[in-house]
Each structure stands twice: as C-alpha cells, then as structure tokens.
Design an enzyme around this catalytic site. Structure first.
Site, PDB file in Angstrom:
ATOM      1  N   LYS A 112       0.821  -1.212   0.000  1.00 54.32           N
ATOM      2  CA  LYS A 112       0.000   0.000   0.000  1.00 54.32           C
ATOM      3  C   LYS A 112       0.863   1.273   0.000  1.00 54.32           C
ATOM      4  CE  LYS A 112      -4.170  -2.183   1.107  1.00 54.32           C
ATOM      5  NZ  LYS A 112      -3.705  -3.540   1.073  1.00 54.32           N
TER       6      LYS A 112
HETATM    7  C1  LIG Z   1      -4.273  -4.677   0.419  1.00 52.37           C
HETATM    8  C2  LIG Z   1      -3.469  -5.907   0.304  1.00 52.37           C
HETATM    9  C3  LIG Z   1      -3.741  -6.894  -0.684  1.00 52.37           C
HETATM   10  C4  LIG Z   1      -4.918  -6.802  -1.631  1.00 52.37           C
HETATM   11  O1  LIG Z   1      -4.763  -5.804  -2.610  1.00 52.37           O
HETATM   12  P1  LIG Z   1      -6.016  -5.281  -3.443  1.00 52.37           P
HETATM   13  O2  LIG Z   1      -5.522  -4.155  -4.251  1.00 52.37           O
HETATM   14  O3  LIG Z   1      -7.034  -4.864  -2.425  1.00 52.37           O
HETATM   15  O4  LIG Z   1      -6.512  -6.428  -4.275  1.00 52.37           O
HETATM   16  C5  LIG Z   1      -2.892  -7.999  -0.772  1.00 52.37           C
HETATM   17  N1  LIG Z   1      -1.852  -8.139   0.089  1.00 52.37           N
HETATM   18  C6  LIG Z   1      -1.569  -7.230   1.045  1.00 52.37           C
HETATM   19  C7  LIG Z   1      -0.428  -7.469   1.954  1.00 52.37           C
HETATM   20  C8  LIG Z   1      -2.361  -6.078   1.187  1.00 52.37           C
HETATM   21  O5  LIG Z   1      -2.068  -5.178   2.165  1.00 52.37           O
END
Ligand SMILES: *Cc1c(COP(=O)(O)O)cnc(C)c1O
Length: 497
Positions: A112
């Site tokens: 993120k």
């Molecule tokens: C948010 C997240 C995901 C999922 O990503 P999306 O864009 O919501 O599909 C996968 N792995 C981790 C570690 C995350 O923080």
C-alpha cells in the site's frame, strides 16, 4: 492527449484527473475511470535503465494530464526517496522459477506504500491547482494495513490532517503498535470499542453528515478519502508493472516483446486492475492470474460469470485479502460492458440489494485474459515452506497465496510464460503465520519476539519499521473511544468546539 475522468455510473460529467483525486468517489457512488486509454503502444524497451522515479514520472504523465511536469516531478521525488529501504524501490527476485516483484520496501512494509506515499502529494497539489484553500482532513477506518500506510503517507505533509480509527481488539499486536507509535503533529489514531464494521460505519456517518461538513467548512477544513477507490491510488500502481517488466528485460530474463503472466494476491481488486491497465497501454502480458484465499468470490466469478457475496466470511492468515466485495471490480465491469454506465449501475444496484449479479456472455469475452485461482490455508502455509526450503526465499502469507496458485497453474497448463508475481508484504509483518509455516515453535512468544526469531533462523534483515518497534518506539496515541464518540473525537482533534 488530455485524459478526463468519468463515473462508472454515468453521473456528474467529465472532470480532470486532479478533480477526480480530490473527490475520491463520484457523487453517484460510482468510481472514476479514464474516458480513454492514453496510449496503446507503450515501448517497454524504452524503460530499460530508467530509475523507478523516472518510470513513475513517465507513466503518471500519461494519465494525470492536468498536472504539470514540474508538479509530478516534485510529487514523485517526495514519494519515492529514503523512506524506502532500497534505492531500486521495487526489486525483482527469482525463486523456484517465479519472479517476485517485491512491493514492500516502503515505510510500512506492505505494498500500500507504493501508492500511499504518493497520494498525499498528488492530493495537496490537486487542491492547489483547483484553488481550494481548505486543509484536507483524511478520515480512515482500518483493519490494519491501510491505516498505517495512510498515516505514514500523510504524516508531516503540510495542508493535511489524518484521523485513523481501528477496532482496538481487532488488529494484530504489530499492526496496533505500528499505528500508535506514528509521529507527526497532523496525525490522530484512535482505537474504538467495536469491530471493523463499527469503525467503518462510524466514518461513513461522519463523512456524509452535512452538519459536520458545514462545521468543518467554517473552520477551514474539508474531508477527503485515501481509500483504494481513489484514482490517485490506482494510477501509481500501474508504474511497478512497467518497471518490473523492464527489469526482466534488463536482466535478460525475457526477450523484447515477450509476453509475461502477472500474478496478484487479490482482495479489493485494485492491484490487479492496475496490471490490467498496464496491459491496455501496451505492456506485453499474456495472462493476469487473480489469486484469492478461501474467500474465493473472484475465483468463482471468473469461472461462472456470477459474482455472489452471499457466503460466510472466512478469517484467514492473509487478512488483507479477506474481502467479499471487491470494490475495484466495478471499474473492470464498466470497461467490459462496452463502457456503458447503465449496465454498470444496474449490476451494482443488484449487488447492493441481492448481494449477487451475473454478467452476459458478451461481457465474459472481456475477461479472457484473466485466470482465477485460489489457495486454502494449508496450501498457503505449505507454499511458504516449499519455497523457503527449496530456494531459501522467505515470503509472507499474501504473497504465498499467489505463489501457490501459480504453482498449481503451472502444473495444470503447459504455459511456458515467465511469471511476475506481485509480492505484497514483508514476512516480518505476519511473523506468527510465517514461523508456523516453517514449523517453528511459536507458543509463549509474542509477535515481536517472533520477528527476532525469524531474523535468527533466516538471516534476513529486520526491516526498519519493525526495528523501531523492537527499540521501544514511544506510544504517541493512547486515545480510545466508543463508536458513538467518534464524531466528537474528530472535532476535538481539529479544535472545533
Ligand atoms: C491490500 C493488500 C492486498 C490486496 O490488494 P487489493 O488491491 O485490495 O486487491 C494484498 N496483500 C496485502 C499485503 C495487502 O495489504
């Protein structure tokens, strides 16, 4: 070419990229999408040797056309600097025939950061461009990863404040410690009595309360959202797929023009949608492998054309993928419907009322480049062990879901394409599950002790984000409140009486 944005549900006309970033979600409840794909014939070769920052600048420029070159340059420079633990920003590592695109080298050790380090800068620039002088207040409810990444992104950014609510008994000890030790005078972190839904509902209520908005306006503030539906989070995610492809070209792993498969551990469908956009602008991609955990709504959808959230919500060891409504799928639905807002609105209304919808055969044609897969809990933990034993490469549970899906995909098909796999979190973020997978004793050890043990047995470096906690970073946010007191807490933080 100027790229404008419109709502997937057709309301509100066409607006600029900076306006879409400021608004977050469209007034009709839809998501902003580009009215046209800016290019179709990207030349990946021309990105070989480009730094991450240069790559970001070139991709952002294509989509965020009302920002000036200078503005984007400054945003990129502020976002992808020394807060990452490698100057490469997103390294690619090979292990047992899969190329892991590591997206967790930022300050909160989850992917993120790739977008949330940039979003605050895009947002304050957008505010300036649109003559908005109010201070931006970000309100977020979090079940763990998003909250800390948003806090770290907005901490210390002039012209912004951020308030994060989390369920005080509903996040992992490391996640809670990460949040409550956040620095920056513009940050506020509050644990609430209640679960994630209570936090989420409380935030929505404050957001949509006209009376609260008016009090903020008078005090010189305006609400905004750092949620993954903001186009300002999606566009920065296209960058690393181009960068990853160019890295494979540079290291001679693939030939010029060679198609690769991209695998993504998926929850809200943001990350894999960015890969789909990368493909639309011309990145040579064969298949997009969408990996789910036991909450396999998307796997079923790709198999049947039916999206059905009416099922039990399963808590897994990959909590950031425990999602039954993948918000960003709406953007793909819009595109495969022939960009028809009426079709999109009708399907989303059905999702809201019945929790399910079915797409037509014609729309399913638009999904041909996707392959859905899923891994259960046992397969996920076994995959961590398999790759660690086989190649000494340690991965987290989310990455392992996708890795297990790729292993099965390879066994079932003879597809020889190279796989670039989005590795979304550091194993240090989920030490209990990872150590359990490796067969290590975890009983009687807290999560911090487990990170030490992980370091000892694997020889991998402890990330700065975890080292800070081990060093005893001071708790700066001790406030707790009930769900009913959330509004008051926000007003107090902003010194509004
Ligand atoms: C948010 C997240 C995901 C999922 O990503 P999306 O864009 O919501 O599909 C996968 N792995 C981790 C570690 C995350 O923080």
């Amino acid at each position: 070419m100027e790229v404008l944005y419109r709502s997937t549900r057709g309301g509100g006309g066409e607006i600029t990229a900076s306006q879409a970033i400021l608004r977050g979600i469209a007034p009709d409840g839809g998501l902003y999408v580009p009215c046209q794909i800016p290019v179709r014939d990207l030349d990946p070769r021309s990105f070989v040797g480009c730094s991450y920052q240069e790559t970001a600048l070139r991709i952002l420029r294509l989509f965020l056309t009302d920002f000036t070159e200078e503005e984007l340059k400054t945003c990129v420079k502020n976002a992808y600097g020394a807060q990452f633990d490698t100057s490469v920003i997103a390294p690619v590592r090979e292990a047992m025939g899969v190329h892991y695109l590591e997206l967790y080298h930022g300050p909160t050790i989850a992917f993120k950061d790739m977008a949330l380090q940039l979003l605050p800068h895009l947002m304050t620039t957008a505010a300036r461009k649109n003559g908005s002088s109010e201070e931006i207040v970000i309100l977020t409810a979090t079940s763990g990863d998003t909250g800390k990444a948003a806090l770290e992104g907005f901490a210390g950014v002039p012209g912004t404040r951020i308030v994060v609510f989390y369920p005080k008994d509903g996040v992992s000890p490391i996640q809670e410690l990460q949040m409550v030790t956040t620095e920056g005078d513009n940050t506020c972190v509050i644990g609430i009595d209640g679960n994630f839904d209570d936090a989420q509902n409380g935030v929505k209520k404050i957001f949509t309360d006209e009376r609260v908005r008016e009090r903020l306006r008078q005090a010189g503030f305006v609400f905004s959202s750092a949620n993954s539906i903001n186009i300002g989070r999606l566009v920065p995610q296209i960058v690393y797929y181009v960068y990853g492809y160019a890295s494979l070209l540079a290291s001679g792993q693939i030939a010029d023009g060679e198609k690769i498969n991209i695998a993504v551990p998926t929850g809200n469908f943001g990350n894999i949608l960015a890969a789909w956009y990368a493909m639309q602008i011309g990145l040579p991609v064969g298949r997009l492998i969408c990996a789910s955990n036991e909450n396999k709504v998307l796997f079923d959808f790709f198999g049947s054309g039916v999206y059905d959230r009416n099922r039990p919500f399963i808590l897994t060891s990959s909590p950031s993928m425990d999602i039954l409504i993948s918000s960003n799928l709406e953007r793909l639905i819009y595109h495969i419907s022939g960009e028809d807002p009426k079709v999109d609105s009708a399907l989303m209304a059905r999702l809201a009322s019945e929790g399910r919808y079915e797409i037509t055969d014609a729309m399913r044609q638009g999904l041909q480049s996707f392959t859905g897969g899923y891994a259960d809990e046992q397969e996920t933990l076994e995959e961590i062990r398999r790759v660690y034993d086989g190649a000494g490469y340690l991965m987290d549970t989310h990455t392992a879901v996708a890795s297990a899906v790729c292993r099965k995909y390879r066994e079932q098909t003879s597809d020889p394409a190279k796989i670039l796999l989005a590795s979304t979190a550091s194993p240090y973020k989920f030490p209990r599950a990872v150590m359990t997978a490796l067969g290590e004793e975890t009983e009687g050890l807290d999560d911090l002790a487990l990170t030490r043990k992980m370091h000892e047995i694997s020889g991998t470096q402890i990330p700065a984000a975890v080292q800070k906690l081990l060093d005893g970073a001071p708790v700066r946010h001790e406030r707790k409140c009930s769900a009913g007191e959330m509004e008051q807490a926000v007003l107090e933080f902003l010194s509004i009486r």
